[in-house]
Write a protein that holds these residues in place. Sequence first.
Motif, PDB file in Angstrom:
ATOM      1  N   UNK A  44       0.006   8.733  41.418  1.00  0.00           N
ATOM      2  CA  UNK A  44      -0.974   8.706  40.327  1.00  0.00           C
ATOM      3  C   UNK A  44      -0.635   9.761  39.275  1.00  0.00           C
ATOM      4  N   UNK A  45      -0.038  10.880  39.684  1.00  0.00           N
ATOM      5  CA  UNK A  45       0.358  11.920  38.724  1.00  0.00           C
ATOM      6  C   UNK A  45       1.517  11.439  37.862  1.00  0.00           C
ATOM      7  N   UNK A  46       2.468  10.745  38.466  1.00  0.00           N
ATOM      8  CA  UNK A  46       3.577  10.182  37.700  1.00  0.00           C
ATOM      9  C   UNK A  46       3.057   9.116  36.727  1.00  0.00           C
ATOM     10  N   UNK A  47       2.146   8.292  37.217  1.00  0.00           N
ATOM     11  CA  UNK A  47       1.543   7.265  36.372  1.00  0.00           C
ATOM     12  C   UNK A  47       0.876   7.902  35.153  1.00  0.00           C
ATOM     13  N   UNK A  48       0.104   8.958  35.379  1.00  0.00           N
ATOM     14  CA  UNK A  48      -0.599   9.611  34.271  1.00  0.00           C
ATOM     15  C   UNK A  48       0.383  10.198  33.266  1.00  0.00           C
ATOM     16  N   UNK A  49       1.491  10.730  33.725  1.00  0.00           N
ATOM     17  CA  UNK A  49       2.516  11.245  32.807  1.00  0.00           C
ATOM     18  C   UNK A  49       3.077  10.100  31.962  1.00  0.00           C
ATOM     19  N   UNK A  60       7.158  10.654  23.148  1.00  0.00           N
ATOM     20  CA  UNK A  60       7.760  11.951  23.448  1.00  0.00           C
ATOM     21  C   UNK A  60       6.717  13.062  23.336  1.00  0.00           C
ATOM     22  N   UNK A  61       6.716  13.974  24.317  1.00  0.00           N
ATOM     23  CA  UNK A  61       5.804  15.131  24.318  1.00  0.00           C
ATOM     24  C   UNK A  61       6.581  16.345  24.813  1.00  0.00           C
ATOM     25  N   UNK A  62       6.331  17.488  24.170  1.00  0.00           N
ATOM     26  CA  UNK A  62       6.916  18.743  24.660  1.00  0.00           C
ATOM     27  C   UNK A  62       6.451  18.973  26.086  1.00  0.00           C
ATOM     28  N   UNK A  63       7.329  19.463  26.914  1.00  0.00           N
ATOM     29  CA  UNK A  63       7.009  19.702  28.325  1.00  0.00           C
ATOM     30  C   UNK A  63       5.814  20.641  28.474  1.00  0.00           C
ATOM     31  N   UNK A  64       5.777  21.713  27.704  1.00  0.00           N
ATOM     32  CA  UNK A  64       4.668  22.671  27.808  1.00  0.00           C
ATOM     33  C   UNK A  64       3.342  22.014  27.420  1.00  0.00           C
ATOM     34  N   UNK A  65       3.370  21.189  26.391  1.00  0.00           N
ATOM     35  CA  UNK A  65       2.153  20.485  25.953  1.00  0.00           C
ATOM     36  C   UNK A  65       1.707  19.473  27.015  1.00  0.00           C
ATOM     37  N   UNK A  66       2.664  18.800  27.612  1.00  0.00           N
ATOM     38  CA  UNK A  66       2.352  17.840  28.666  1.00  0.00           C
ATOM     39  C   UNK A  66       1.706  18.545  29.858  1.00  0.00           C
ATOM     40  N   UNK A  67       2.270  19.670  30.259  1.00  0.00           N
ATOM     41  CA  UNK A  67       1.699  20.436  31.376  1.00  0.00           C
ATOM     42  C   UNK A  67       0.269  20.851  31.056  1.00  0.00           C
ATOM     43  N   UNK A  68       0.039  21.345  29.845  1.00  0.00           N
ATOM     44  CA  UNK A  68      -1.304  21.777  29.453  1.00  0.00           C
ATOM     45  C   UNK A  68      -2.296  20.635  29.412  1.00  0.00           C
ATOM     46  N   UNK A  69      -1.868  19.481  28.926  1.00  0.00           N
ATOM     47  CA  UNK A  69      -2.794  18.352  28.803  1.00  0.00           C
ATOM     48  C   UNK A  69      -3.180  17.778  30.157  1.00  0.00           C
ATOM     49  N   UNK A  70      -2.345  18.011  31.164  1.00  0.00           N
ATOM     50  CA  UNK A  70      -2.631  17.507  32.500  1.00  0.00           C
ATOM     51  C   UNK A  70      -3.192  18.583  33.419  1.00  0.00           C
ATOM     52  N   UNK A  71      -3.323  19.801  32.893  1.00  0.00           N
ATOM     53  CA  UNK A  71      -3.769  20.949  33.694  1.00  0.00           C
ATOM     54  C   UNK A  71      -2.876  21.147  34.911  1.00  0.00           C
ATOM     55  N   UNK A  72      -1.579  20.954  34.715  1.00  0.00           N
ATOM     56  CA  UNK A  72      -0.584  21.190  35.763  1.00  0.00           C
ATOM     57  C   UNK A  72       0.262  22.396  35.364  1.00  0.00           C
ATOM     58  N   UNK A  73       0.850  23.028  36.353  1.00  0.00           N
ATOM     59  CA  UNK A  73       1.765  24.128  36.050  1.00  0.00           C
ATOM     60  C   UNK A  73       3.034  23.555  35.425  1.00  0.00           C
ATOM     61  N   UNK A  74       3.731  24.388  34.680  1.00  0.00           N
ATOM     62  CA  UNK A  74       4.996  23.947  34.086  1.00  0.00           C
ATOM     63  C   UNK A  74       5.999  23.570  35.168  1.00  0.00           C
ATOM     64  N   UNK A  75       5.997  24.317  36.277  1.00  0.00           N
ATOM     65  CA  UNK A  75       6.958  24.000  37.341  1.00  0.00           C
ATOM     66  C   UNK A  75       6.641  22.645  37.975  1.00  0.00           C
TER      67      UNK A  75
END
Length: 159
Positions: A44-49, A60-75
């Motif tokens: 489900x996390x991959x689906x949401x990405x 296309x989305x910056x990795x940092x922005x994607x992490x923030x929008x999903x409330x996930x860590x960058x790692x």
Amino acid sequence: MDSTTDTPWLSADQQVSWRDYMVGTTALTDQLDRELRAAHGLSIHEYEILVRLSEAPDRSIRMAELAGSLSHSRSRITHTISRLQRGGLVHRGQCSEDGRGVSAVLTDEGHAALAAAAHTHVRGVHRLMIQNASDDELAVIGRVFARVLATLDQPRLPA
């Protein structure tokens, strides 16, 4: 502040509602995850990405922005994007704005995988959530969580 007298303890009804919410959202997310994995090999996390990338300009989305929008860590995002990249669903590229950051970009193969998985996901959401609530109840849930997101300073997703 005296933590013993300032704690707004939940009433019995509030406690039941809170626990039903906690168990219900976990069970719902887990079931939707199982269905996506079984039918499409996607979590489900991959689906949401993939959804977020499909809705972004140029997919296309910056990795940092994607992490923030999903409330996930960058790692966590980096690890998940790596998995999606190995599957040919996403690739990484330089950010078009400044060339310094890294963007995740949805491939045509990723878009096709998302289009197929969307049917499974939406049918599951409908069966497990939408059919169990009236339109008025869904509107209340939406208003409550819009306020929760605002309190947490989290943006709402577009409709």
